[in-house]
Design an enzyme around this catalytic site. Structure first.
Site, PDB file in Angstrom:
ATOM      1  N   GLU A 238       0.967  -1.136   0.087  1.00 39.39           N
ATOM      2  CA  GLU A 238       0.016  -0.055  -0.150  1.00 39.39           C
ATOM      3  C   GLU A 238       0.770   1.137  -0.163  1.00 39.39           C
ATOM      4  O   GLU A 238       1.747   1.278   0.812  1.00 39.39           O
ATOM      5  CB  GLU A 238      -0.987   0.125   1.156  1.00 39.39           C
ATOM      6  N   THR A 280      -5.982   1.787  -5.266  1.00 34.96           N
ATOM      7  CA  THR A 280      -5.815   0.535  -4.771  1.00 34.96           C
ATOM      8  C   THR A 280      -6.502  -0.585  -5.909  1.00 34.96           C
ATOM      9  O   THR A 280      -5.829  -1.329  -6.465  1.00 34.96           O
ATOM     10  CB  THR A 280      -6.194  -0.044  -3.318  1.00 34.96           C
ATOM     11  N   HIS A 393      -1.708   2.469   4.720  1.00 37.93           N
ATOM     12  CA  HIS A 393      -2.875   3.356   3.936  1.00 37.93           C
ATOM     13  C   HIS A 393      -3.067   4.600   4.920  1.00 37.93           C
ATOM     14  O   HIS A 393      -3.019   4.769   6.017  1.00 37.93           O
ATOM     15  CB  HIS A 393      -4.123   2.534   3.970  1.00 37.93           C
ATOM     16  N   HIS A 453       0.770   2.589  -5.460  1.00 32.29           N
ATOM     17  CA  HIS A 453       0.415   4.143  -5.934  1.00 32.29           C
ATOM     18  C   HIS A 453       1.363   4.823  -4.916  1.00 32.29           C
ATOM     19  O   HIS A 453       1.751   4.416  -4.158  1.00 32.29           O
ATOM     20  CB  HIS A 453      -0.970   4.671  -6.090  1.00 32.29           C
TER      21      HIS A 453
HETATM   22  C1  GP9 Z   1      -8.937  -1.005   1.188  1.00 35.95           C
HETATM   23  C2  GP9 Z   1      -8.058  -0.631   0.147  1.00 35.95           C
HETATM   24  C3  GP9 Z   1      -8.092   0.835   0.087  1.00 35.95           C
HETATM   25  O1  GP9 Z   1      -9.460  -2.439   0.768  1.00 35.95           O
HETATM   26  O2  GP9 Z   1      -8.302  -0.926  -1.019  1.00 35.95           O
HETATM   27  O3  GP9 Z   1      -7.087   1.322  -0.406  1.00 35.95           O
HETATM   28  P1  GP9 Z   1      -7.187   2.754  -1.461  1.00 35.95           P
HETATM   29  O4  GP9 Z   1      -8.104   2.290  -2.460  1.00 35.95           O
HETATM   30  O5  GP9 Z   1      -7.727   3.805  -0.569  1.00 35.95           O
HETATM   31  O6  GP9 Z   1      -5.710   3.079  -1.750  1.00 35.95           O
HETATM   32 MN    MN Z   2      -3.768   1.981  -2.163  1.00 33.21          MN
END
Ligand code: GP9
Ligand code: MN
Length: 605
Positions: A238, A280, A393, A453
């Site tokens: 993440e 994500t 996150h 990302h």
């Molecule tokens: C939660 C995750 C959130 O399952 O996908 O990440 P994001 O899309 O906010 O980067």
């Molecule tokens: Mn993400």
């Protein structure tokens, strides 16, 4: 003057359009101002047919509506470099869950957008005594003239575009921002609303022109390979951006373990994320289908059932067991539906993980990784395991006792917490790799780690960019777009740094090449091949070798600026020109597959 209120309204509304470009640091030209104003003229002309008493309150409501839309657009733009769209309504629930960093997008000065509301209110109160109860004939004429001028100013540039054959109309703009510059503020939102309504009723089959592009790409992308079938372990980390790798703060390495990984894996410093508004879910999608994300919203929530030539499905057809692992609610981002549609036979979600220490949204990454190894051991070999980690996150909440870095010189709490959280994830990956080795699951497997990302904290002039000494367009581009990628092919004896430039769209072809399976229709190219690829981003910008192209979204596709990444300087446009149309076509092909189910229309002999 009988209609003074109307002219004051127009002046205030025009001022706000300019304010928007200042707040978002986007170009503002006289032509664009006229088009945006024309939208306001069309939208408000009818109020002149109403008696002034009522009209003033209606104009006040229009100002409030305008400010609400503008301020929402500003907040959205700060995160996504894009504008709001009604197509996002289906993703709203997802956004509230992942929006932990939302408050960081709001500045108190944003509320100046509502200042005109109070100015106009005061104005109404002062004018109260001078009301005309009924509209006069001259007002009716004026309303007609304003409506007609609005329509003419709005239509003239559109007609000229059509005459010149400029390909940025009817969805061909490829990016929301380009449509905004073509249609103006109200035109963009109005057209967006109309498209939203039409999409509810219209048959979504592809246009002939776009389908021909898909057909051509399909024919070009079939490859044939044969080989061993290693277990594949693909791990999405993440918000992990490349600037972290090798970075030291106050003499401390932020990611000490990941820095060493290049000794035993192939490390790609010129790898880019291609995500857009689906964050994500966009990364997961591009990695598993070798297609681009949408210009608006997430494929996961908007086109979960389209036909894709996906990595899991292709591996499954080739004899693999396939499993996705993510320790959050299984319906979040619509994952349960999408994973099934793209060929995952198993999905291990929150309910399949122990209730141990939570970091941010879910169980901590270390426990997530270790439990995932247990799940992997239950799969049939060869298997494809796709793990989506979550500890780092936004807003990067870390328990105090896990914050191990000193971070001298950093004051922004969000940036500090980001570094703490990725430092934690670094240790979690170390435990994961050690456990894979201990369980004899490492050597013969194809193992890949990558960042989904950037952190969302990379804005030019922000603390992170400043402390990293980021200067100029290309360095800012690299800070925003590069995410680390490590690949360990089966049996790799020694790691090294591979300078090949590429993107998330190339990961599925890389895996399939290693697994000895035909890739079929995919837009990417294996990162282990020598080809110099075109890495395209959602607004039509691209990287090709040392070149970086930034399109001018205020005009029809074709113009922009061409840079050398190495020197950071602008180079002749002619060097980027040959790829501009190819980049846009890649986006069109991808959109046709996703939005119009283009693969269903492929003709095979
Ligand atoms: C939660 C995750 C959130 O399952 O996908 O990440 P994001 O899309 O906010 O980067
Ligand atoms: Mn993400």
């Amino acid at each position: 003057m009988k209609t003074l209120d109307y002219w004051v309204y127009l002046a205030l509304t025009a001022g706000k359009l300019y304010m928007f470009s200042i707040y978002t640091d986007t170009p503002f030209s006289f032509g664009f101002f006229l088009i945006s104003l024309s939208g306001a003229l069309v939208l408000s002309s009818w109020t002149l047919l109403i008696g002034s008493k009522k009209r003033r309150w209606i104009l006040l409501s229009l100002l409030a509506l305008h400010s609400t839309l503008l301020i929402s657009d500003v907040w959205y733009y700060r995160y996504f470099d894009d504008l709001l769209s009604v197509q996002l309504i289906s993703s709203m629930t997802q956004m509230s869950d992942v929006g932990g960093g939302f408050m960081s997008l709001i500045r108190w000065t944003d509320f100046f957008f509502f200042a005109d509301f109070f100015v106009f209110l005061a104005f109404i109160l002062v004018l109260r005594k001078r009301q005309k109860p009924l509209p006069s004939t001259s007002n009716k004429k004026l309303a007609g003239v304003i409506l007609a001028s609005g329509l003419v100013i709005f239509a003239a540039p559109l007609l000229s575009s059509v005459v010149k054959g400029e390909p940025w109309l009817s969805g061909n703009a490829v990016s929301d921002m380009r449509e905004y510059y073509e249609l103006g503020f109200w035109g963009y939102h109005g057209y967006d609303l109309a498209k939203g309504a039409v999409s509810l009723v219209r048959d979504a089959s592809p246009s002939e022109q776009n389908q021909a592009l898909v057909q051509e790409a399909f024919a070009a992308s079939i490859t044939e390979n044969t080989g061993e079938q290693p277990n594949v372990i693909l791990v999405q980390l993440e918000s992990l951006q490349s600037s972290l790798i090798g970075q030291e703060i106050g003499g401390e390495e932020v990611t000490p373990y990941l820095n060493k990984l290049k000794n035993e894996m192939l490390y790609f410093p010129a790898f880019h994320h291609q995500t857009h508004e689906g964050r994500t879910s966009d990364a997961e999608f591009t990695i598993n289908t070798s297609l681009h994300p949408l210009r608006t919203g997430s494929v996961y929530t908007r086109y979960a059932d389209s036909t894709f030539n996906s990595l899991p499905e292709t591996l499954r057809d080739g004899g693999y067991d396939t499993a996705a692992m993510h320790a959050y609610e299984k319906s979040f981002w619509n994952r349960d539906t999408v994973y099934e549609n793209i060929g995952f036979s198993h999905f291990f979600s929150k309910e399949d993980y122990p209730d141990t220490e939570k970091i941010g949204m879910a169980i901590n990454d270390e426990d997530f990784f270790l439990t995932s190894i247990e799940h992997m051991k239950q799969l049939e070999e060869p298997y494809y395991s796709f793990l989506v980690a979550l500890s780092s996150h936004i807003p990067f909440e870390m328990p105090e006792d896990r914050k191990q870095l000193e971070l001298p010189g950093y004051e922004d709490e969000l940036v500090r917490n980001y570094y703490h959280s990725v430092h934690y994830v670094d240790g979690a990956v170390e435990s994961f790799v050690n456990e894979l080795k201990a369980q004899d699951m490492w050597d013969d497997a194809l193992v890949i780690f990558y960042g989904d990302h950037d952190s969302g904290l990379v804005e030019a002039g922000g603390e992170m960019a400043k402390e990293l000494g980021v200067q100029g367009t290309t360095e800012q581009f690299e800070l925003f777009r590069t995410v680390p990628l490590w690949i360990k092919p089966p049996g790799l004896a020694k790691g090294e740094t591979v300078e090949t430039a590429g993107g998330q769209i190339d990961v599925a072809p890389t895996i399939l090449e290693e697994a000895g399976i035909d890739q079929g229709f995919m837009l990417g190219t294996s990162l282990l091949s020598d080809t110099e690829r075109l890495t395209v981003f959602r607004n039509g910008s691209f990287r090709k070798g040392d070149l970086y192209f930034e399109p001018d979204l205020t005009t029809a596709p074709g113009s922009g600026e061409c840079y050398s990444i190495e020197s950071g300087k602008k180079v002749e446009d002619a060097r980027c020109e040959p790829y501009i149309e190819d980049a846009l076509n890649q986006l069109r092909i991808s959109d046709t597959v996703i939005e119009n189910n283009g693969l269903e229309y492929i003709e095979t002999q």
